[in-house]
Design a protein around this motif. Structure first.
Motif, short mmCIF file in Angstrom:
data_model
loop_
_atom_site.label_atom_id
_atom_site.label_comp_id
_atom_site.label_asym_id
_atom_site.label_seq_id
_atom_site.Cartn_x
_atom_site.Cartn_y
_atom_site.Cartn_z
N LEU A 311 0.87 -1.17 0.00
CA LEU A 311 0.00 0.00 0.00
C LEU A 311 0.90 1.22 0.00
O LEU A 311 1.28 1.75 1.05
N GLY A 312 1.30 1.64 -1.20
CA GLY A 312 2.22 2.75 -1.37
C GLY A 312 3.66 2.31 -1.29
O GLY A 312 4.43 2.48 -2.23
N PHE A 313 4.04 1.73 -0.18
CA PHE A 313 5.43 1.35 0.03
C PHE A 313 5.91 0.36 -1.03
O PHE A 313 5.15 -0.50 -1.48
N GLN A 314 7.18 0.48 -1.38
CA GLN A 314 7.81 -0.55 -2.20
C GLN A 314 8.11 -1.75 -1.32
O GLN A 314 8.48 -1.62 -0.15
N THR A 315 7.94 -2.94 -1.89
CA THR A 315 8.34 -4.16 -1.21
C THR A 315 9.55 -4.71 -1.96
O THR A 315 9.77 -4.38 -3.12
N TYR A 316 10.33 -5.55 -1.30
CA TYR A 316 11.63 -5.90 -1.85
C TYR A 316 11.82 -7.40 -1.92
O TYR A 316 11.49 -8.13 -1.00
N GLY A 317 12.34 -7.84 -3.04
CA GLY A 317 12.60 -9.26 -3.25
C GLY A 317 13.81 -9.43 -4.14
O GLY A 317 14.95 -9.36 -3.67
N PRO A 318 13.61 -9.60 -5.46
CA PRO A 318 14.75 -9.83 -6.35
C PRO A 318 15.77 -8.69 -6.35
O PRO A 318 16.97 -8.93 -6.47
N ASP A 319 15.31 -7.43 -6.22
CA ASP A 319 16.25 -6.32 -6.27
C ASP A 319 17.17 -6.29 -5.06
O ASP A 319 18.35 -5.96 -5.18
N PHE A 320 16.63 -6.62 -3.88
CA PHE A 320 17.41 -6.58 -2.65
C PHE A 320 17.15 -7.84 -1.84
O PHE A 320 16.42 -7.82 -0.85
N PRO A 321 17.74 -8.96 -2.26
CA PRO A 321 17.47 -10.23 -1.60
C PRO A 321 17.99 -10.32 -0.17
O PRO A 321 17.64 -11.28 0.54
N ALA A 322 18.77 -9.35 0.28
CA ALA A 322 19.27 -9.39 1.64
C ALA A 322 18.17 -9.16 2.67
O ALA A 322 18.28 -9.61 3.81
N VAL A 323 17.10 -8.44 2.27
CA VAL A 323 16.09 -8.10 3.26
C VAL A 323 15.02 -9.17 3.33
O VAL A 323 14.83 -9.96 2.41
N GLY A 324 14.30 -9.19 4.47
CA GLY A 324 13.33 -10.22 4.71
C GLY A 324 11.95 -9.89 4.17
O GLY A 324 11.65 -8.74 3.81
N ALA A 325 11.09 -10.92 4.10
CA ALA A 325 9.70 -10.72 3.71
C ALA A 325 9.03 -9.76 4.67
O ALA A 325 9.31 -9.77 5.88
N GLY A 326 8.16 -8.91 4.15
CA GLY A 326 7.49 -7.92 4.99
C GLY A 326 8.25 -6.62 5.13
O GLY A 326 7.78 -5.70 5.81
N THR A 327 9.42 -6.52 4.50
CA THR A 327 10.16 -5.26 4.50
C THR A 327 9.39 -4.23 3.70
O THR A 327 8.82 -4.52 2.66
N PHE A 328 9.36 -2.99 4.20
CA PHE A 328 8.67 -1.91 3.49
C PHE A 328 9.52 -0.65 3.53
O PHE A 328 10.23 -0.39 4.49
N GLY A 329 9.47 0.12 2.43
CA GLY A 329 10.27 1.33 2.35
C GLY A 329 10.05 2.01 1.02
O GLY A 329 9.05 1.78 0.35
N HIS A 330 11.01 2.86 0.65
CA HIS A 330 10.92 3.52 -0.65
C HIS A 330 12.28 4.08 -1.04
O HIS A 330 13.06 4.51 -0.20
N SER A 331 12.52 4.05 -2.35
CA SER A 331 13.75 4.61 -2.90
C SER A 331 13.48 6.00 -3.45
O SER A 331 12.33 6.45 -3.52
N GLY A 332 14.55 6.69 -3.85
CA GLY A 332 14.43 8.02 -4.43
C GLY A 332 15.36 8.16 -5.62
O GLY A 332 16.38 7.47 -5.74
N ALA A 333 15.01 9.09 -6.52
CA ALA A 333 15.67 9.19 -7.82
C ALA A 333 17.18 9.41 -7.74
O ALA A 333 17.91 8.94 -8.60
#
Length: 377
Positions: A311-333
């Motif tokens: 819900l808005g937040f980016q979730t992370y998997g293939p791009d950043f495999p170091a982080v766990g399921a349920g990680t939420f955040g956002h990148s910037g340009a």
């Protein structure tokens, strides 16, 4: 290039990884790196070109603050994810948008990525002006059926729902409930008194090979990507220059106008997920899990690339495999990345003053995140 700042015992490998990255950089990126675990700043580093207190434009990492406000208001029953946007904001019902829910809007499924004719620079700096222009805008795809990154407008659209429901701006909610209580160095509306700490964002300096790659990937200003990034508007400025406007900084445009430090970004995610300064977490576990749960996954119609959004937040998997399921955040340009990893128990933030190639979360984040996870054991 020198590394400045501190790490606690056990996190020396993070400092070494940061130094290794900087050694390969010909131009100072002006980078900051902060990790918070158990309420403690275990990594607090910066490179030449900035200090730990330097304020930088964080571009779309700003969106994390906007989504955190929405999550708090949902948690408190003030907003309902499955109510229509138009039930809060009647003008939004125009052009077949009457059925779009707040959940679909947050998941980048509304299709309202910009106006047909583009925004003026004055409008683009002002969330209420953005919302007024988009109320009558037709969607660019069937709402709810597909998704695409609402790059410059999602903060304004969510913010208008917040304003209509509460009579207060998203920026006011953020300041009162999140920034001020924790004294976070991340503003949606930079006070004049903090201006001396701001450092202008610097453009990318690509190699000839990178420049050729950028040219090959160019799109029409009238493509979905062009419209989402306002490239079709007359007088549109280069993206890197957006936070260099005092108007943008003062207004705190909620999609890309935030100004802050890596300390501020990491502190915000630590406060959201784990608690900070002796206070409990802002988000209950079920709220954090719902906002982190993947709602849109697959080909993003705007970027043309695989993406995953909660819900808005980016979730992370293939791009950043170091982080766990349920990680939420956002990148910037410019290259920033900020997130909370609830399962591994840390908040992370990385910022850059100079735009990184190819744009979005800078590639070094992957190595830096792995070094953090190794330090956590």
């Amino acid at each position: 290039m020198a590394v400045h700042g501190t790490v606690v015992a056990g996190f020396e490998g993070v400092r070494e990884e940061f130094a290794t990255f900087l050694a390969g950089e010909e131009q100072a990126p002006g980078a900051q790196l902060v990790v918070i675990r158990d309420g403690e700043r275990v990594v607090d580093l910066w490179s030449d070109g900035v200090t730990g207190e330097s304020l930088l434009g964080v571009f779309s990492s700003t969106k994390g603050a906007a989504y955190l406000v929405a999550a708090l208001l949902v948690q408190e029953g003030i907003l309902d994810l499955d109510r229509t946007v138009a039930s809060y904001w009647p003008d939004f019902a125009a052009e077949g948008k009457d059925g779009i829910t707040l959940r679909e809007l947050l998941a980048h499924r509304a299709g309202v990525i910009g106006p047909d004719a583009g925004f003026t620079q004055e409008e683009l700096a002002d969330d209420r002006a953005i919302a007024a222009r988009l109320a009558g805008q037709r969607p660019f795809w069937q709402p709810g059926q597909f998704f695409g990154y609402h790059a410059f407008v999602i903060g304004a659209l969510v913010g208008e729902v917040v304003f209509r429901a509460t009579g207060r701006t998203l920026q006011e909610w953020y300041e009162e409930r999140i920034r001020a209580p924790y004294d976070l160095g991340l503003w949606l509306g930079l006070p004049e008194a903090e201006e001396s700490r701001f450092l202008t964002t610097l453009p990318m300096l690509p190699t000839p090979e990178q420049a050729a790659e950028i040219e090959a990937a160019a799109h029409s200003p009238y493509s979905l990507a062009g419209i989402a990034f306002n490239e079709h508007a007359r007088g549109n400025r280069e993206l890197y220059d957006f936070p260099n406007s005092r108007t943008v900084r003062a207004n705190g445009q909620a999609s890309a106008g935030g100004i802050g430090t890596a300390r501020g970004l990491a502190g915000m995610y630590a406060a959201a997920a784990f608690g900070l300064d002796g206070r409990g977490p802002l988000l209950k576990p079920d709220t954090a899990a719902e906002f982190a749960r993947i709602h849109s996954e697959g080909k993003d119609l705007v970027s043309g690339e695989p993406q995953a959004f909660g819900l808005g937040f980016q979730t992370y998997g293939p791009d950043f495999p170091a982080v766990g399921a349920g990680t939420f955040g956002h990148s910037g340009a410019a290259g920033s990345l900020a997130l909370a990893d609830p399962r591994q128990g840390f908040a992370y933030a990385y910022t850059r003053r100079r735009f990184a190639f190819p744009g979005g979360a800078a590639p070094e984040n992957e190595r830096l995140l792995w070094s953090v996870v190794r330090a956590l054991g």
